[in-house]
Motif scaffolding. Structure first.
Motif, PDB file in Angstrom:
ATOM      1  N   ASP A 157       0.821  -1.211   0.000  1.00  0.00           N
ATOM      2  CA  ASP A 157       0.000   0.000   0.000  1.00  0.00           C
ATOM      3  C   ASP A 157       0.854   1.260   0.000  1.00  0.00           C
ATOM      4  O   ASP A 157       0.373   2.338  -0.366  1.00  0.00           O
ATOM      5  N   LEU A 192       0.815   2.976  -3.137  1.00  0.00           N
ATOM      6  CA  LEU A 192      -0.498   3.392  -3.635  1.00  0.00           C
ATOM      7  C   LEU A 192      -0.421   4.676  -4.448  1.00  0.00           C
ATOM      8  O   LEU A 192      -0.982   4.779  -5.539  1.00  0.00           O
ATOM      9  N   PHE A 241      -8.639   0.900  -4.233  1.00  0.00           N
ATOM     10  CA  PHE A 241      -8.622   1.538  -2.915  1.00  0.00           C
ATOM     11  C   PHE A 241      -9.984   2.179  -2.622  1.00  0.00           C
ATOM     12  O   PHE A 241     -10.553   1.989  -1.533  1.00  0.00           O
TER      13      PHE A 241
END
Length: 376
Positions: free
Chosen positions: A120, A123, A134
């Motif tokens: 993550d 991201l 997400f």
């Protein structure tokens, strides 16, 4: 809300386990490849009906078996809610209060989870797909209508793309059917666009002050939804429907030639703007990590705002990827408020003052020993 108990049978490397969990911080301690992430995955799967690591449910079933089983006892303000999932070769069965659900969309949202894993941290600089997922994960849990339109949109998109291919290859010639598919697609798309846009605005409201604090009051964060059509605060579902429908009509010939739908929610993205700079393109790694942490902490607050209860937080080996300042902020934010499952190979790197008397589960080769103790 918190998950009080978890039962696994023939799941990954777990033959059969029964756990009683703390409503606070639960540390999953052990060497790599022992099953810590499998436990995190099982809790995530119990909430979302699917794994975050694979799209193939058969991989969840222990080698040599025909089925896997996950069940848990969720505690919410209204009381205890038994949840269970069974994975078999033909699909999966989801139950709430021991009653089988005819649709998975009726099941999702009972337990809200937020997953924070090392991947993550990419991201912000990762692909648009990761950012769409997400948004979809959180909205799908909090808004059943979004989940309904998302499932419908994916089905209609697949149908439209298949028919575009037939038209381009002269297998089909009926443009009227394409018009019908397009109108149905845009109907679901307009709801998705509207909800995504306003979700991102709300998330920004929680993330901006968090980011300002983490950056020592030096950076201001803004989130911008990026779409093939213009979207503003004044737009309604109806105006978005008209705008996207017109866009697809204008590019119908191009879509046929390319054999794919070139505009719609499946192509959209969002940008993270720090001090007026798009950090996906020009930000430092530190800025990008600060932004991801801000988004994750904002997710927690947004879920609480929407449901009146904090979600279950899953931290899969993420503390080792954060510096002391960010680690401290994360742990202080969740302290005494959010049930957390945290995987780690060692507790020596976690400051004692940040986690007081966690429940520690020692994980070794699909076996678990649990107890409550202080961090040395």
């Amino acid at each position: 809300m918190y998950l009080k108990a978890l039962h696994l049978m023939q799941y990954r490397n777990y033959k059969s386990i029964d756990l009683e969990m703390s409503s606070g911080i639960n540390v999953l301690l052990g060497e790599n490849a022992q099953g810590k992430t499998n436990l995190i995955e099982a809790i995530y799967t119990l909430a979302m009906t699917k794994s975050h690591r694979t799209n193939n449910d058969k991989e969840l079933i222990s080698w040599g078996n025909d089925a896997a089983y996950i069940s848990g006892e969720l505690v919410r303000r209204q009381g205890k809610i038994p949840l269970s999932l069974q994975f078999i070769s033909k699909g999966k069965v989801a139950k709430i209060n021991h009653l089988e659900q005819s649709r998975l969309s009726h099941y999702i949202g009972q337990m809200n989870v937020i997953l924070f894993a090392p991947e993550d941290l990419a991201l912000v600089k990762g692909s648009p797909l990761a950012r769409r997922q997400f948004i979809d994960r959180e909205l799908g849990q909090l808004n059943p209508l979004y989940l309904h339109h998302s499932v419908s949109y994916k089905s209609l998109l697949k149908q439209r793309n298949a028919y575009l291919k037939q038209l381009n290859r002269k297998v089909a010639t009926d443009k009227l059917y394409l018009t019908v598919l397009t109108e149905q697609l845009v109907k679901s798309a307009s709801h998705i666009l509207f909800m995504r846009y306003h979700f991102l605005k709300k998330l920004e409201g929680f993330a901006e002050p968090i980011h300002y604090k983490i950056s020592d009051q030096k950076e201001s964060l803004a989130l911008r939804y990026v779409s093939g059509i213009t979207i503003t605060n004044e737009d309604t579902i109806s105006t978005l429907y008209d705008r996207l429908l017109e866009k697809l009509k204008q590019h119908e010939k191009h879509d046929i030639e390319r054999e794919t739908t070139n505009y719609g929610p499946h192509r959209d993205d969002f940008s993270c703007i720090v001090n007026a700079i798009d950090i996906q393109k020009f930000g430092s790694q530190g800025q990008q990590r600060t932004t991801v942490l801000s988004l994750k902490l904002a997710e927690i607050e947004l879920a609480y705002d929407a449901t009146g209860e904090y979600p279950v937080l899953l931290l899969d080996d993420v503390l080792s990827e954060l510096d002391d300042m960010r680690q401290t902020l994360l742990l202080k934010t969740i302290e005494n408020r959010v049930q957390t499952f945290l995987t780690t190979t060692s507790i020596t790197g976690i400051k004692k003052q940040l986690i007081v008397k966690p429940t520690i589960f020692t994980v070794s080769n699909g076996r678990i020993i649990n107890g409550v103790c202080d961090i040395e």
